[in-house]
Each structure stands twice: as structure tokens, then as C-alpha cells.
Motif scaffolding. Structure first.
Motif, PDB file in Angstrom:
ATOM      1  N   GLY A 104     -14.497  -9.210 -12.512  1.00 58.93           N
ATOM      2  CA  GLY A 104     -13.102  -8.828 -12.350  1.00 58.93           C
ATOM      3  C   GLY A 104     -12.787  -8.499 -10.911  1.00 58.93           C
ATOM      4  N   SER A 105     -12.027  -7.426 -10.717  1.00 58.50           N
ATOM      5  CA  SER A 105     -11.613  -7.067  -9.360  1.00 58.50           C
ATOM      6  C   SER A 105     -12.802  -6.526  -8.571  1.00 58.50           C
ATOM      7  CB  SER A 105     -10.496  -6.037  -9.414  1.00 58.50           C
ATOM      8  OG  SER A 105     -10.943  -4.865 -10.045  1.00 58.50           O
TER       9      SER A 105
ATOM     10  N   SER B 262      -7.097  -0.788  -4.942  1.00 59.73           N
ATOM     11  CA  SER B 262      -6.163  -1.762  -4.377  1.00 59.73           C
ATOM     12  C   SER B 262      -6.462  -3.178  -4.843  1.00 59.73           C
ATOM     13  CB  SER B 262      -6.180  -1.688  -2.850  1.00 59.73           C
ATOM     14  OG  SER B 262      -7.430  -2.055  -2.334  1.00 59.73           O
ATOM     15  N   ASP B 263      -5.436  -4.025  -4.730  1.00 54.49           N
ATOM     16  CA  ASP B 263      -5.597  -5.433  -5.088  1.00 54.49           C
ATOM     17  C   ASP B 263      -6.182  -6.208  -3.908  1.00 54.49           C
ATOM     18  OD1 ASP B 263      -3.528  -5.932  -3.267  1.00 54.49           O
ATOM     19  OD2 ASP B 263      -2.053  -6.443  -4.805  1.00 54.49           O
ATOM     20  N   LYS B 264      -6.216  -7.517  -4.001  1.00 58.33           N
ATOM     21  CA  LYS B 264      -6.848  -8.344  -2.956  1.00 58.33           C
ATOM     22  C   LYS B 264      -6.160  -8.219  -1.599  1.00 58.33           C
ATOM     23  CE  LYS B 264      -4.276 -12.531  -3.975  1.00 58.33           C
ATOM     24  NZ  LYS B 264      -4.331 -13.947  -4.211  1.00 58.33           N
TER      25      LYS B 264
ATOM     26  N   GLN C  35      -1.099   0.479   1.457  1.00 62.97           N
ATOM     27  CA  GLN C  35      -1.805  -0.745   1.814  1.00 62.97           C
ATOM     28  C   GLN C  35      -2.995  -0.389   2.686  1.00 62.97           C
ATOM     29  OE1 GLN C  35       0.376  -3.762   3.962  1.00 62.97           O
ATOM     30  NE2 GLN C  35      -1.414  -5.073   4.139  1.00 62.97           N
ATOM     31  N   VAL C  36      -4.199  -0.764   2.229  1.00 64.21           N
ATOM     32  CA  VAL C  36      -5.395  -0.636   3.057  1.00 64.21           C
ATOM     33  C   VAL C  36      -5.339  -1.779   4.055  1.00 64.21           C
ATOM     34  CG1 VAL C  36      -7.918  -0.664   3.103  1.00 64.21           C
ATOM     35  CG2 VAL C  36      -6.723   0.396   1.180  1.00 64.21           C
ATOM     36  N   LEU C  37      -5.435  -1.451   5.331  1.00 60.78           N
ATOM     37  CA  LEU C  37      -5.293  -2.444   6.400  1.00 60.78           C
ATOM     38  C   LEU C  37      -6.641  -2.961   6.884  1.00 60.78           C
ATOM     39  CD1 LEU C  37      -2.655  -0.482   8.517  1.00 60.78           C
ATOM     40  CD2 LEU C  37      -2.216  -2.278   6.824  1.00 60.78           C
ATOM     41  N   GLU C  38      -6.614  -4.120   7.510  1.00 61.41           N
ATOM     42  CA  GLU C  38      -7.785  -4.630   8.230  1.00 61.41           C
ATOM     43  C   GLU C  38      -8.160  -3.569   9.262  1.00 61.41           C
ATOM     44  OE1 GLU C  38     -10.782  -7.286   9.215  1.00 61.41           O
ATOM     45  OE2 GLU C  38      -9.349  -7.472   7.575  1.00 61.41           O
TER      46      GLU C  38
END
Length: 104
Positions: A17-18, A50-52, A95-98
């Protein structure tokens, strides 16, 4: 060189899954050491949920309950992670950032 050998072949991790991941650079470039325990806990939580694209909709009150932290601690950790450019937040969406080039 250390030879790696599985200790429990019956329990090898699999991606089902995720999947959340943390780049190795998080450790080697000093990001891990630059965060307080509350910041680290919130950051890891956001990676897990978080998602992709790094997005999640968890409310700070829910996060505080799940992480056994006061809501003010979650808010302070969130503000610090935004300042350090590890996450973005618009009041509803995380949002988790690069990772930036280096820790701020």
C-alpha cells in the motif's frame, strides 16, 4: 566491511500500500540534529500520513491527541518546520517538502 545478514527471514519488511520515506540526506546533511524532539515527532508523523505528494489534512487537535502532545506544542513545532522550509501549511493542508539544500 560488515556483512549484513537477515536476522529474521520470516519477518522481512515489505512495502504494502502506501509508503512514507525519509531521504538518507536527512541524517547525513544534519537535518535530524537541527530539529527539536517535538519538531522531529511532527515531521515524522507528517511523513507517515502524507500521500505521494507529501500532502495531508490532519487537524492539529487530532495530531496532538495521536502524538500525546499539547496542541500548542504541535503549533509551535509546525511553525518551526515551516520556518526551516521542511513543510508548508495553509491553515488546513500540510505538505512535506523536498529537503532544502542544507538545514536552515
Amino acid at each position: 566491511m560488515i556483512r549484513k545478514q537477515l536476522l529474521r527471514t520470516d519477518r522481512v519488511r515489505k512495502i504494502n500500500g502506501s509508503f512514507g520515506f525519509i531521504p538518507h540526506r536527512f541524517l547525513t546533511d544534519g537535518f535530524l540534529g537541527s530539529l527539536s524532539p517535538h519538531e522531529l515527532l511532527l515531521y515524522f508523523f507528517l511523513i507517515l500520513v502524507s500521500d505521494k505528494n507529501g500532502l495531508s489534512f490532519y487537524k492539529e487537535t487530532t495530531i496532538s491527541q495521536l502524538l500525546h502532545m499539547q496542541t500548542t506544542m504541535v503549533i509551535n513545532a509546525r511553525r518551526a518546520l515551516v520556518e526551516k522550509e521542511l513543510i508548508a501549511y495553509d491553515g488546513t493542508l500540510f505538505q512535506v517538502l523536498e529537503l532544502p539544500e542544507k538545514p536552515l
